[in-house]
Design a protein around this motif. Structure first.
Motif, PDB file in Angstrom:
ATOM      1  N   UNK A 164     -14.232  20.132   0.597  1.00 32.12           N
ATOM      2  CA  UNK A 164     -14.687  20.664  -0.937  1.00 32.12           C
ATOM      3  C   UNK A 164     -13.228  20.807  -1.656  1.00 32.12           C
ATOM      4  N   UNK A 165     -12.096  20.836  -0.980  1.00 31.26           N
ATOM      5  CA  UNK A 165     -10.918  20.591  -1.691  1.00 31.26           C
ATOM      6  C   UNK A 165     -10.100  20.002  -0.491  1.00 31.26           C
ATOM      7  N   UNK A 166      -8.939  19.099  -0.876  1.00 27.72           N
ATOM      8  CA  UNK A 166      -8.022  18.522  -0.025  1.00 27.72           C
ATOM      9  C   UNK A 166      -7.001  18.510  -0.845  1.00 27.72           C
ATOM     10  N   UNK A 167      -5.697  19.124  -0.225  1.00 23.71           N
ATOM     11  CA  UNK A 167      -4.377  19.322  -0.755  1.00 23.71           C
ATOM     12  C   UNK A 167      -3.525  18.331   0.099  1.00 23.71           C
ATOM     13  N   UNK A 168      -2.874  17.380  -0.536  1.00 20.82           N
ATOM     14  CA  UNK A 168      -2.243  16.266   0.501  1.00 20.82           C
ATOM     15  C   UNK A 168      -0.663  16.591   0.261  1.00 20.82           C
ATOM     16  N   UNK A 169       0.168  16.878   0.821  1.00 20.31           N
ATOM     17  CA  UNK A 169       1.582  17.160   0.735  1.00 20.31           C
ATOM     18  C   UNK A 169       2.437  16.147   1.357  1.00 20.31           C
ATOM     19  N   UNK A 170       2.939  15.350   0.554  1.00 20.62           N
ATOM     20  CA  UNK A 170       4.026  14.195   1.277  1.00 20.62           C
ATOM     21  C   UNK A 170       5.110  13.864   0.179  1.00 20.62           C
ATOM     22  N   UNK A 171       5.898  13.335   0.551  1.00 18.13           N
ATOM     23  CA  UNK A 171       6.981  12.562  -0.315  1.00 18.13           C
ATOM     24  C   UNK A 171       6.563  11.689  -1.567  1.00 18.13           C
ATOM     25  N   UNK A 172       6.673  12.092  -2.571  1.00 14.64           N
ATOM     26  CA  UNK A 172       5.858  10.926  -3.588  1.00 14.64           C
ATOM     27  C   UNK A 172       6.603   9.755  -3.651  1.00 14.64           C
ATOM     28  N   UNK A 173       7.908   9.548  -3.217  1.00 14.58           N
ATOM     29  CA  UNK A 173       8.556   8.215  -3.237  1.00 14.58           C
ATOM     30  C   UNK A 173       7.932   7.361  -2.218  1.00 14.58           C
ATOM     31  N   UNK A 174       7.242   7.744  -1.319  1.00 21.63           N
ATOM     32  CA  UNK A 174       6.694   7.096  -0.353  1.00 21.63           C
ATOM     33  C   UNK A 174       5.520   6.222  -0.807  1.00 21.63           C
ATOM     34  N   UNK A 175       4.786   6.800  -1.811  1.00 24.07           N
ATOM     35  CA  UNK A 175       3.626   5.730  -2.537  1.00 24.07           C
ATOM     36  C   UNK A 175       4.023   5.082  -3.494  1.00 24.07           C
ATOM     37  N   UNK A 176       5.186   5.045  -4.073  1.00 23.04           N
ATOM     38  CA  UNK A 176       5.486   4.223  -5.317  1.00 23.04           C
ATOM     39  C   UNK A 176       5.723   2.718  -4.646  1.00 23.04           C
TER      40      UNK A 176
END
Length: 135
Positions: free
Chosen positions: A123-135
């Motif tokens: 119903x809800x997923x909060x995904x916490x990770x370092x943003x620079x890893x996805x760029x």
């Protein structure tokens, strides 16, 4: 029969990280499900907040069309996770250490995901990770 947190988590990871299948990923959410990556900047390629199964499907399909950073793939043998149950049967937390194989050097990514479940779906997923890893 209701699915366990481990079954929900593993099917979510398989749909997203392993196969990058936006349809399967979206189907793991409730019709009104919410996907959030609160640490992502607003202008990032990876979506910061998606509401509803169709928005999740469309946005993740567009994201998955982009080439994988540095051609890296998750190494399941080197990666691991721990699921933590909470006092609420509808909430669990995934503590994840993913290792990606790349050109010459592995990259380790640690993250935390908080899942809220309804009727065996996310119903809800909060995904916490370092943003620079996805760029």
């Amino acid at each position: 029969m209701s699915r366990t947190p481990q079954q929900i988590f593993e099917s979510y990871i398989y749909a997203g990280t392993i196969t990058r299948n936006a349809d399967a990923l979206a189907e793991s959410f409730t019709e009104d499900g919410v996907f959030e990556a609160p640490l992502m900047p607003a202008d990032a390629a990876f979506p910061r907040r998606l509401v509803g199964r169709e928005e999740i499907r469309n946005a993740m399909a567009a994201y998955y069309e982009q080439p994988v950073k540095d051609g890296r793939t998750p190494n399941l043998e080197k990666s691991g996770y721990v699921l933590h149950t909470t006092s609420s049967p509808d909430v669990f937390i995934a503590e994840i250490d993913t290792v990606f194989d790349g050109d010459g050097e592995d990259t380790a990514v640690s993250l935390v995901q908080i899942f809220r479940i309804r009727d065996g779906k996310i119903a809800r997923l909060r995904d916490y990770f370092a943003p620079e890893l996805m760029s």
